[in-house]
Design a protein around this motif. Structure first.
Motif, short mmCIF file in Angstrom:
data_model
loop_
_atom_site.label_atom_id
_atom_site.label_comp_id
_atom_site.label_asym_id
_atom_site.label_seq_id
_atom_site.Cartn_x
_atom_site.Cartn_y
_atom_site.Cartn_z
N GLU A 79 62.74 33.19 40.09
CA GLU A 79 63.87 32.27 40.14
C GLU A 79 64.12 31.89 41.60
OE1 GLU A 79 66.97 32.89 36.68
OE2 GLU A 79 66.74 34.76 37.79
N ARG A 80 63.90 30.63 41.91
CA ARG A 80 64.08 30.15 43.29
C ARG A 80 65.08 29.00 43.29
NH1 ARG A 80 58.32 30.31 43.07
NH2 ARG A 80 57.43 32.05 44.24
N PHE A 81 66.05 29.07 44.18
CA PHE A 81 67.00 27.99 44.33
C PHE A 81 66.37 26.87 45.15
CE2 PHE A 81 69.77 31.61 43.53
CZ PHE A 81 70.68 31.08 42.62
N ASP A 82 66.50 25.63 44.67
CA ASP A 82 65.98 24.51 45.45
C ASP A 82 67.05 24.04 46.44
OD1 ASP A 82 67.84 23.00 44.06
OD2 ASP A 82 66.39 22.06 42.74
N LYS A 83 66.80 22.94 47.12
CA LYS A 83 67.71 22.47 48.17
C LYS A 83 69.09 22.09 47.62
CE LYS A 83 65.69 17.80 47.92
NZ LYS A 83 66.79 17.19 47.17
N ASP A 84 69.14 21.81 46.30
CA ASP A 84 70.42 21.44 45.69
C ASP A 84 71.11 22.63 45.02
OD1 ASP A 84 70.14 18.69 46.35
OD2 ASP A 84 68.72 18.46 44.71
N ASN A 143 69.76 24.49 42.64
CA ASN A 143 69.34 24.61 41.25
C ASN A 143 68.27 25.68 41.10
OD1 ASN A 143 71.03 22.47 40.48
ND2 ASN A 143 69.46 20.97 41.03
N ILE A 144 68.25 26.35 39.94
CA ILE A 144 67.28 27.41 39.75
C ILE A 144 66.49 27.26 38.45
CG2 ILE A 144 68.75 29.04 38.49
CD1 ILE A 144 67.63 31.21 40.42
N ALA A 145 67.06 26.59 37.44
CA ALA A 145 66.34 26.33 36.19
C ALA A 145 65.37 25.17 36.40
CB ALA A 145 67.33 26.03 35.07
N ILE A 146 64.49 24.92 35.42
CA ILE A 146 63.56 23.80 35.59
C ILE A 146 64.10 22.52 34.96
CG2 ILE A 146 61.52 25.26 35.79
CD1 ILE A 146 60.82 24.59 32.91
N SER A 147 65.05 22.62 34.03
CA SER A 147 65.59 21.42 33.39
C SER A 147 66.87 20.96 34.07
CB SER A 147 65.87 21.68 31.91
OG SER A 147 66.94 22.60 31.75
N ASP A 148 67.10 19.66 34.06
CA ASP A 148 68.33 19.11 34.65
C ASP A 148 69.56 19.58 33.87
OD1 ASP A 148 66.88 17.76 36.54
OD2 ASP A 148 66.79 15.89 35.40
N HIS A 185 71.74 30.76 35.54
CA HIS A 185 70.99 31.73 36.34
C HIS A 185 70.99 33.06 35.59
CE1 HIS A 185 69.61 34.31 39.48
NE2 HIS A 185 70.79 34.84 39.73
N LEU A 186 69.82 33.61 35.35
CA LEU A 186 69.72 34.85 34.58
C LEU A 186 69.81 36.09 35.45
CD1 LEU A 186 66.95 33.97 31.95
CD2 LEU A 186 69.39 34.32 31.55
N GLY A 187 68.97 36.19 36.46
CA GLY A 187 68.91 37.41 37.27
C GLY A 187 67.92 38.41 36.71
N GLU A 188 67.64 39.46 37.48
CA GLU A 188 66.58 40.40 37.14
C GLU A 188 66.86 41.17 35.85
OE1 GLU A 188 63.70 40.39 38.70
OE2 GLU A 188 64.57 38.75 39.87
N HIS A 189 68.08 41.67 35.68
CA HIS A 189 68.40 42.47 34.50
C HIS A 189 68.29 41.64 33.22
CE1 HIS A 189 69.51 46.09 36.61
NE2 HIS A 189 70.32 45.42 37.41
N ALA A 190 68.80 40.43 33.24
CA ALA A 190 68.75 39.58 32.05
C ALA A 190 67.31 39.24 31.69
CB ALA A 190 69.55 38.30 32.28
N LYS A 191 66.46 39.02 32.69
CA LYS A 191 65.05 38.72 32.40
C LYS A 191 64.35 39.92 31.77
CE LYS A 191 64.18 37.24 36.60
NZ LYS A 191 63.44 36.73 37.78
N MET A 192 64.68 41.11 32.22
CA MET A 192 64.12 42.32 31.61
C MET A 192 64.59 42.45 30.16
SD MET A 192 62.07 44.08 33.59
CE MET A 192 62.15 45.71 32.85
N ILE A 193 65.88 42.21 29.93
CA ILE A 193 66.44 42.33 28.58
C ILE A 193 65.83 41.27 27.66
CG2 ILE A 193 68.57 42.14 27.23
CD1 ILE A 193 70.05 43.26 29.67
N ALA A 194 65.48 40.11 28.20
CA ALA A 194 64.88 39.05 27.38
C ALA A 194 63.56 39.47 26.75
CB ALA A 194 64.65 37.80 28.24
N CYS A 195 62.93 40.50 27.29
CA CYS A 195 61.66 41.01 26.75
C CYS A 195 61.88 41.97 25.59
CB CYS A 195 60.86 41.72 27.84
SG CYS A 195 60.44 40.70 29.27
N GLN A 196 63.13 42.36 25.32
CA GLN A 196 63.42 43.34 24.27
C GLN A 196 63.44 42.67 22.90
OE1 GLN A 196 63.55 46.59 25.09
NE2 GLN A 196 63.14 45.87 27.17
N SER A 197 63.17 43.48 21.86
CA SER A 197 63.06 42.94 20.50
C SER A 197 63.75 43.85 19.49
CB SER A 197 61.58 42.79 20.13
OG SER A 197 60.91 41.97 21.06
N PRO A 198 65.04 43.64 19.24
CA PRO A 198 65.75 44.49 18.26
C PRO A 198 65.20 44.36 16.85
CG PRO A 198 67.11 42.62 18.97
CD PRO A 198 65.93 42.65 19.88
#
Length: 340
Positions: free
Chosen positions: A150-155, A157-162, A170-183
């Motif tokens: 996740e990189r912030f651009d000059k404006d 922004n961090i996501a790829i869509s407008d 913005h998700l952050g490291e913990h949220a990205k790790m949790i996104a890999c989980q499968s209840p």
């Protein structure tokens, strides 16, 4: 192939072949091809001209070796004329035209881009490559969300869509790790689920004892990076603790095995239950965070090939297809795009 991989390859290859037939597509670039499972099925079963591309030479060599064995086995089939190549290459928009010219026959002008379990940033890079290229279709199955950069651009922004950037998503490291989980897998894989909870207990107790003994090298609120520790957990907490401290290059004689085992038994009944509840609550958020990642990617494609509906020149389509059994293959969503 493992049953999981077989399930994924069978469904994704069929989806790609169906679109190829409907849109007169003759060629496929399999990006992040790995051992070439998907590439071989597309070439040998669906008779498409396939170029498997991977940045790892070891993976490419493995795919080439298996391809030779498969071709030898199928050589007795009358009329066999397979077109499959594997190369090691870091593909970019600049190098893509040369690859197309070198590896695809002139009769196959229309081509598609695909990737099964494109790890981390590879999916976003694949989407951008698709938009910059002449590819007709895109089929992408992402994975390893924790490797997304996740990189912030000059404006700012961090996501790829407008659309997502307007909301400063913005998700952050913990949220990205949790996104890999499968209840969804809990009921079928109960033993593995229990083992995972026990592993979190080991990790929490390790952290607690290191802080109390003054061994912890960083801020107490930040967990140490240890790498894979699953096999060490099987040998009991004292061994687990000693291995972890050794990996961190800290003194291993500060906490005797007897003290480690006593702490394990003291806190087991109460804290294992609490950690299990916390872990379950975190994991249940996994589909939410994964959905944000998938929607950001799909929205970005929609913005670029469909637009807001006011531009008559944009008549493409974007879909998120629940292609796989979510229990057998947790990363079951297939991102499909078509330029018209």
């Amino acid at each position: 192939m493992s049953p999981k991989k077989l399930h994924e390859v069978e469904i994704l290859s069929g989806l790609i072949a169906s679109h190829a037939k409907d849109h007169a597509i003759g060629s496929v670039i399999d990006l992040g091809a790995g051992q070439g499972y998907l590439s071989r099925v597309l070439a040998f079963q669906h008779h498409l001209c396939v170029l498997g591309v991977d940045s790892d030479t070891i993976q490419t060599c493995g795919a080439q070796t298996t391809q030779k064995r498969t071709e030898k086995f199928l050589a007795t089939t009358p009329g066999s004329n397979f077109q499959l190549q594997h190369i090691t290459h870091h593909i970019t928009a600049a190098t893509l035209p040369t690859l197309l010219k070198e590896h695809f026959p002139k009769k196959s002008r229309l081509w598609t881009l695909c990737g099964l379990h494109a790890c981390g940033d590879l999916t976003s890079n694949m989407i951008k490559l698709y938009l910059e290229s002449s590819a007709t279709c895109l089929f992408s199955v992402g994975c390893c969300y924790h490797w997304i950069t996740e990189r912030f651009d000059k404006d700012g922004n961090i996501a790829i869509s407008d659309a997502f950037n307007r909301h400063k998503a913005h998700l952050g490291e913990h949220a990205k790790m949790i996104a890999c989980q499968s209840p969804e897998r809990w009921l079928k894989y109960q033993k593995e689920t229990q083992d995972a909870i026990h592993g979190h207990y080991f990790r929490a107790l390790l952290h607690k004892m290191m802080v109390e003994k003054g061994l912890y090298p960083g801020p107490p609120a930040v967990a140490p990076v240890l790498g894979r520790m699953g096999k060490h957990r099987l040998k009991g907490f004292p061994h687990y603790l000693t291995t972890a401290i050794h990996r961190l290059r800290l003194p291993t004689d500060v906490i005797p095995p007897e003290e480690a085992q006593a702490a394990y038994e003291e806190f087991l009944e109460q804290d294992l239950y609490r950690i299990g509840i916390l872990w379950a609550l975190r994991t249940m958020l996994g589909p939410l965070f994964e959905g944000m990642i998938l929607l950001d990617r799909a929205t970005y494609l929609h913005e670029n090939i469909v637009g807001d509906g006011k531009d008559d020149q944009k008549k493409g389509s974007v879909q998120l297809v629940a292609g796989f059994d979510v229990v057998e293959s947790p990363r079951n969503m297939i991102l499909v795009a078509l330029k018209d």
